[in-house]
Design an enzyme around this catalytic site. Structure first.
Site, PDB file in Angstrom:
ATOM      1  N   ASP A 162       0.843  -1.200   0.000  1.00 19.85           N
ATOM      2  CA  ASP A 162       0.000   0.000   0.000  1.00 19.85           C
ATOM      3  C   ASP A 162       0.880   1.253   0.000  1.00 19.85           C
ATOM      4  O   ASP A 162       0.615   2.210   0.730  1.00 19.85           O
ATOM      5  CB  ASP A 162      -0.951   0.010   1.195  1.00 19.85           C
ATOM      6  CG  ASP A 162      -2.086   1.020   1.033  1.00 19.85           C
ATOM      7  OD1 ASP A 162      -2.391   1.395  -0.125  1.00 19.85           O
ATOM      8  OD2 ASP A 162      -2.677   1.431   2.049  1.00 19.85           O
ATOM      9  N   LEU A 163       1.908   1.235  -0.821  1.00 17.12           N
ATOM     10  CA  LEU A 163       2.798   2.388  -0.910  1.00 17.12           C
ATOM     11  C   LEU A 163       2.102   3.540  -1.620  1.00 17.12           C
ATOM     12  O   LEU A 163       1.523   3.369  -2.688  1.00 17.12           O
ATOM     13  CB  LEU A 163       4.075   2.015  -1.662  1.00 17.12           C
ATOM     14  CG  LEU A 163       4.992   1.017  -0.952  1.00 17.12           C
ATOM     15  CD1 LEU A 163       6.070   0.520  -1.907  1.00 17.12           C
ATOM     16  CD2 LEU A 163       5.624   1.645   0.288  1.00 17.12           C
TER      17      LEU A 163
END
Length: 223
Positions: free
Chosen positions: A57-58
């Site tokens: 979930d960058l």
């Protein structure tokens, strides 16, 4: 019965907020500033992957900046250990997630993080996303920029280059790098080691003192 135990999570203070707010205020970064931030991100993600952890979930909102503007990657609620069986606890964040994360069929977790990192690099250099995921009824669809990226990559970069107001926003080496990182095929994306071999990556970076000075200037800048 005694009092109910209370758990606390103590986190380091990120005095300069997150990268999303910084870009929202400052817009596109200079090439050398973006590269310096990117180096920190690559080092952080490389460390995670070497520890067999994929973030998944960058995004700029999950990249915090301390008092010296040092990058701190946070929000590991979707992260998973790559030693076990691959699973997906979520579908990532629209606009940053790899296509396979969106479709819930990811088997190469490292490549999924590389894709999101490519989106972040684009945003640092352009001040805008490369494409959008748009809600249509009960579904989310890719916009025309995403489709152009897949069908006519040269046109995609030509159109985005028009946002540069005459400045050479994307050099050939970084176009090659980002295009590879945003490949639809996870196995076609570069590894961390391959990213480090890219000529753009190996360009000028700021010293710690110069980086802090430039970030202070960047934070004072308005769009």
């Amino acid at each position: 019965s005694g009092p109910t135990p209370v758990s606390f999570l103590l986190l380091e203070l990120a005095q300069n907020g997150d990268l999303f707010d910084a870009i929202s205020q400052g817009g596109a970064m200079s090439e050398v500033l973006a590269r310096t931030v990117f180096h920190q991100l690559v080092d952080g993600i490389s460390f995670m992957h070497n520890m067999n952890i994929a973030h998944l979930d960058l995004k700029p909102e999950n990249i915090l900046l301390d008092e010296n503007f040092t990058v701190k990657i946070t929000d590991f609620d979707l992260a998973q250990n790559m030693d076990g069986q691959t699973r997906l606890d979520g579908r990532g964040t629209v606009g940053y997630r790899a296509p396979e994360i969106r479709e819930g069929r990811c088997s190469n977790l490292v490549a999924a993080d590389i894709y999101s990192l490519g989106v972040i690099l684009f945003i640092m250099l352009a001040g805008i996303p490369p494409y959008m995921e748009v809600e249509k009824g009960f579904s989310v669809e890719y916009d025309g920029f995403y489709k152009l990226l897949r069908k006519n990559t040269q046109k995609f970069w030509e159109i985005h280059g028009r946002h540069s107001s005459g400045r050479n926003l994307f050099k050939p080496a970084v176009i090659k790098l980002i295009t590879a990182m945003l490949s639809e095929d996870p196995n076609s994306r570069p590894t961390i080691d391959e990213i480090k071999q890219n000529s753009w990556y190996n360009g000028e970076v700021l010293s710690q003192e110069a980086y802090k000075t430039e970030m202070e200037k960047y934070f004072r800048r308005q769009k």
